[in-house]
Each structure stands twice: as C-alpha cells, then as structure tokens.
Design a protein around this motif. Structure first.
Motif, short mmCIF file in Angstrom:
data_model
loop_
_atom_site.label_atom_id
_atom_site.label_comp_id
_atom_site.label_asym_id
_atom_site.label_seq_id
_atom_site.Cartn_x
_atom_site.Cartn_y
_atom_site.Cartn_z
N THR A 1 0.54 -0.98 -0.10
CA THR A 1 -0.16 0.06 0.27
C THR A 1 1.22 1.29 0.22
O THR A 1 0.42 2.05 -0.91
CB THR A 1 -0.65 0.00 1.11
OG1 THR A 1 -2.04 -1.38 1.29
CG2 THR A 1 -1.69 1.52 1.49
N GLU A 2 2.10 0.98 0.62
CA GLU A 2 2.55 2.29 0.53
C GLU A 2 3.84 2.39 -0.43
O GLU A 2 3.76 3.55 -0.96
CB GLU A 2 3.76 2.43 1.90
CG GLU A 2 3.16 1.80 3.01
CD GLU A 2 2.47 3.77 3.38
OE1 GLU A 2 2.31 4.80 3.23
OE2 GLU A 2 1.35 3.51 4.11
N LEU A 3 3.52 1.99 -0.87
CA LEU A 3 4.75 2.07 -2.61
C LEU A 3 3.93 1.93 -3.54
O LEU A 3 3.78 2.13 -4.27
CB LEU A 3 5.06 0.46 -2.83
CG LEU A 3 6.12 0.45 -1.65
CD1 LEU A 3 6.47 -1.32 -2.13
CD2 LEU A 3 7.10 0.18 -1.88
N ALA A 4 2.41 1.57 -3.60
CA ALA A 4 1.75 1.70 -4.54
C ALA A 4 1.86 3.00 -5.44
O ALA A 4 1.09 4.46 -4.73
CB ALA A 4 -0.05 1.50 -3.99
N GLY A 5 1.40 3.43 -6.12
CA GLY A 5 0.98 4.62 -6.47
C GLY A 5 2.73 5.54 -6.53
O GLY A 5 2.99 6.65 -7.41
N LEU A 6 3.47 4.88 -5.86
CA LEU A 6 4.59 6.02 -6.46
C LEU A 6 5.21 5.48 -7.82
O LEU A 6 5.39 4.26 -8.68
CB LEU A 6 6.33 5.02 -5.23
CG LEU A 6 5.66 5.57 -4.39
CD1 LEU A 6 6.69 4.98 -3.33
CD2 LEU A 6 5.32 6.82 -4.18
N THR A 7 5.67 7.08 -8.98
CA THR A 7 6.20 7.03 -10.03
C THR A 7 8.00 6.66 -10.23
O THR A 7 8.66 6.03 -9.20
CB THR A 7 6.16 8.33 -10.47
OG1 THR A 7 6.95 9.00 -9.58
CG2 THR A 7 4.89 8.63 -10.02
N ALA A 8 8.02 6.13 -11.52
CA ALA A 8 9.48 5.55 -11.60
C ALA A 8 10.69 6.70 -10.64
O ALA A 8 11.67 6.82 -10.63
CB ALA A 8 10.10 5.48 -12.49
N ALA A 9 10.21 8.33 -10.98
CA ALA A 9 10.79 9.24 -10.70
C ALA A 9 10.93 9.71 -8.89
O ALA A 9 12.04 9.54 -8.70
CB ALA A 9 10.47 10.97 -11.45
N ASP A 10 9.77 9.22 -8.26
CA ASP A 10 9.58 8.90 -7.16
C ASP A 10 10.82 8.10 -6.51
O ASP A 10 11.50 8.54 -5.65
CB ASP A 10 8.56 8.74 -6.17
CG ASP A 10 6.92 9.23 -6.76
OD1 ASP A 10 7.69 10.94 -6.89
OD2 ASP A 10 5.90 8.60 -6.32
N LEU A 11 10.43 6.72 -6.75
CA LEU A 11 11.89 5.77 -6.98
C LEU A 11 13.05 5.93 -7.06
O LEU A 11 14.27 5.30 -6.06
CB LEU A 11 11.22 4.60 -7.19
CG LEU A 11 9.90 3.91 -6.64
CD1 LEU A 11 9.41 3.19 -7.95
CD2 LEU A 11 9.58 3.82 -5.09
N GLU A 12 13.56 6.82 -7.94
CA GLU A 12 15.13 7.44 -8.08
C GLU A 12 15.28 8.27 -6.80
O GLU A 12 15.92 8.93 -6.59
CB GLU A 12 15.23 7.92 -9.34
CG GLU A 12 14.85 6.76 -10.50
CD GLU A 12 15.47 5.92 -10.62
OE1 GLU A 12 17.39 5.23 -9.63
OE2 GLU A 12 15.61 4.73 -10.63
N GLU A 13 14.15 9.07 -6.46
CA GLU A 13 14.79 9.52 -5.04
C GLU A 13 15.26 9.30 -4.37
O GLU A 13 15.02 8.62 -3.40
CB GLU A 13 13.31 10.86 -4.74
CG GLU A 13 13.09 11.54 -5.97
CD GLU A 13 11.93 12.12 -5.05
OE1 GLU A 13 11.46 12.68 -3.62
OE2 GLU A 13 11.20 12.15 -6.01
N PRO A 14 16.60 9.82 -3.46
CA PRO A 14 17.29 9.15 -2.24
C PRO A 14 16.23 9.51 -0.86
O PRO A 14 15.14 10.37 -1.29
CB PRO A 14 18.42 10.31 -1.91
CG PRO A 14 17.92 11.50 -3.11
CD PRO A 14 17.14 10.93 -3.87
N GLY A 15 16.46 8.93 -0.25
CA GLY A 15 16.31 8.95 1.67
C GLY A 15 14.65 7.76 1.95
O GLY A 15 14.52 8.11 3.24
N MET A 16 14.36 7.46 1.26
CA MET A 16 13.35 6.53 1.41
C MET A 16 13.48 5.85 2.72
O MET A 16 12.87 5.48 3.26
CB MET A 16 13.01 5.14 0.70
CG MET A 16 11.93 4.47 0.22
SD MET A 16 11.20 3.25 -1.01
CE MET A 16 10.40 5.01 -1.81
N THR A 17 14.80 4.44 2.59
CA THR A 17 15.63 4.34 3.27
C THR A 17 16.73 4.87 3.81
O THR A 17 17.67 4.62 3.12
CB THR A 17 15.49 2.62 3.16
OG1 THR A 17 13.93 2.74 2.96
CG2 THR A 17 15.89 1.74 4.03
#
Length: 157
Positions: free
Chosen positions: A29-45
């Motif tokens: 649910t937390e990962l749903a809807g994240l774009t490719a650009a979102d997933l390239e941003e640092p800081g998720m973990t």
C-alpha cells in the motif's frame, strides 16, 4: 475489546500467515502509486532510493526462503552467517546500486512469491521456532519497518 496481541512463536499457522500477509499488504500500500521518478529520489531508507529499497527487501525475502528451506532439509550452518546484517545491507546496496527499476520490481515480487511457495508447502514438522523466527524478523517485521520508513519518507517529501 482489545484484539489479542500477535505472538509469532505461539500463533497457529493460519493466524501467522494472516499477520504476515497483512504486513506485506501494508508495505505494498505504501509503495502503490509511486512513480519511477519517486523511486529514484534518495531517502526512502536512509540514503537509499526506492529502487535500492525494493531489492533490499527482496534480498531478505530470498535469505529467509533460503534459511527456512535449509532448516527443512537439515543443512543449516554451524553459525548464522547473517548475524552481521547491517554490514551485509551495505555490501548488497553497493552491489545493487545500478539495478534497473524494472529488475528491482521483478526481484521484489519474485522473491516474495518464492517465500510464499516455500511456506505454503512446508510440512507441519518443519514449521518450528527457527522458521517462525526467521519469517517474523526478516520478513513480517521487515515489511512493517519499510512500510513505516516509506510512509515517513512520503510525508517528509
């Protein structure tokens, strides 16, 4: 009435599986809807972006599958080679730094499918505290941890 507290070491298999599936659903649910650009941003973990986070989660599902199958077949090592998990996380993140987003998603899903199959077909005789402990820590709690860090990352952005 307060629901009973989940205890991975004493819960029956179906309750354990339901809790485990719920933890994965929270992460998805937390990962749903994240774009490719979102997933390239640092800081998720920490400093990691979402792409590296996906493969990190997959690696621990792969290790969990390995360990529960090794337990089932009686080929456990004399020591736990995964005790130094923080160091392993850093080594793996460096190895996985250039993985494509498509490959990261594929690995995220296929590693989960493998652990689902291993657990679904595991006989009751192999469903012991070792297996419960590995799945609880390296999978169930791991999913919840990353659901929390992803939620916090999204809120901070």
């Amino acid at each position: 009435m307060t629901p009973p507290v989940f205890d991975a070491l004493t819960a029956d298999r179906e309750t354990f599986f339901a809790e485990w599936r719920q933890s994965r659903a929270e992460l998805d649910t937390e990962l749903a809807g994240l774009t490719a650009a979102d997933l390239e941003e640092p800081g998720m973990t920490g400093d990691w972006n979402g792409r590296v986070t996906l493969v990190h989660i997959a690696r621990w599902d792969e290790v969990t599958t390995e360990m529960i199958l090794r337990n089932h077949f009686g080929v456990l090592p004399g020591v736990n080679e995964y005790d130094e998990y923080e160091a392993l996380n850093l080594v793996w993140a460096e190895i996985d730094a250039d993985i494509t987003l498509e490959a990261a998603w594929q690995r995220y899903h296929s590693a989960h499918e493998a652990i689902v199959r291993a657990m679904r077909y595991m006989p009751d005789s192999s469903w012991n505290d070792f297996v419960r402990g590995w799945v609880r820590e390296a999978s169930l709690n791991h999913y919840r941890h990353h659901a929390d860090t992803t939620r916090a990352w999204k809120a901070h952005r």
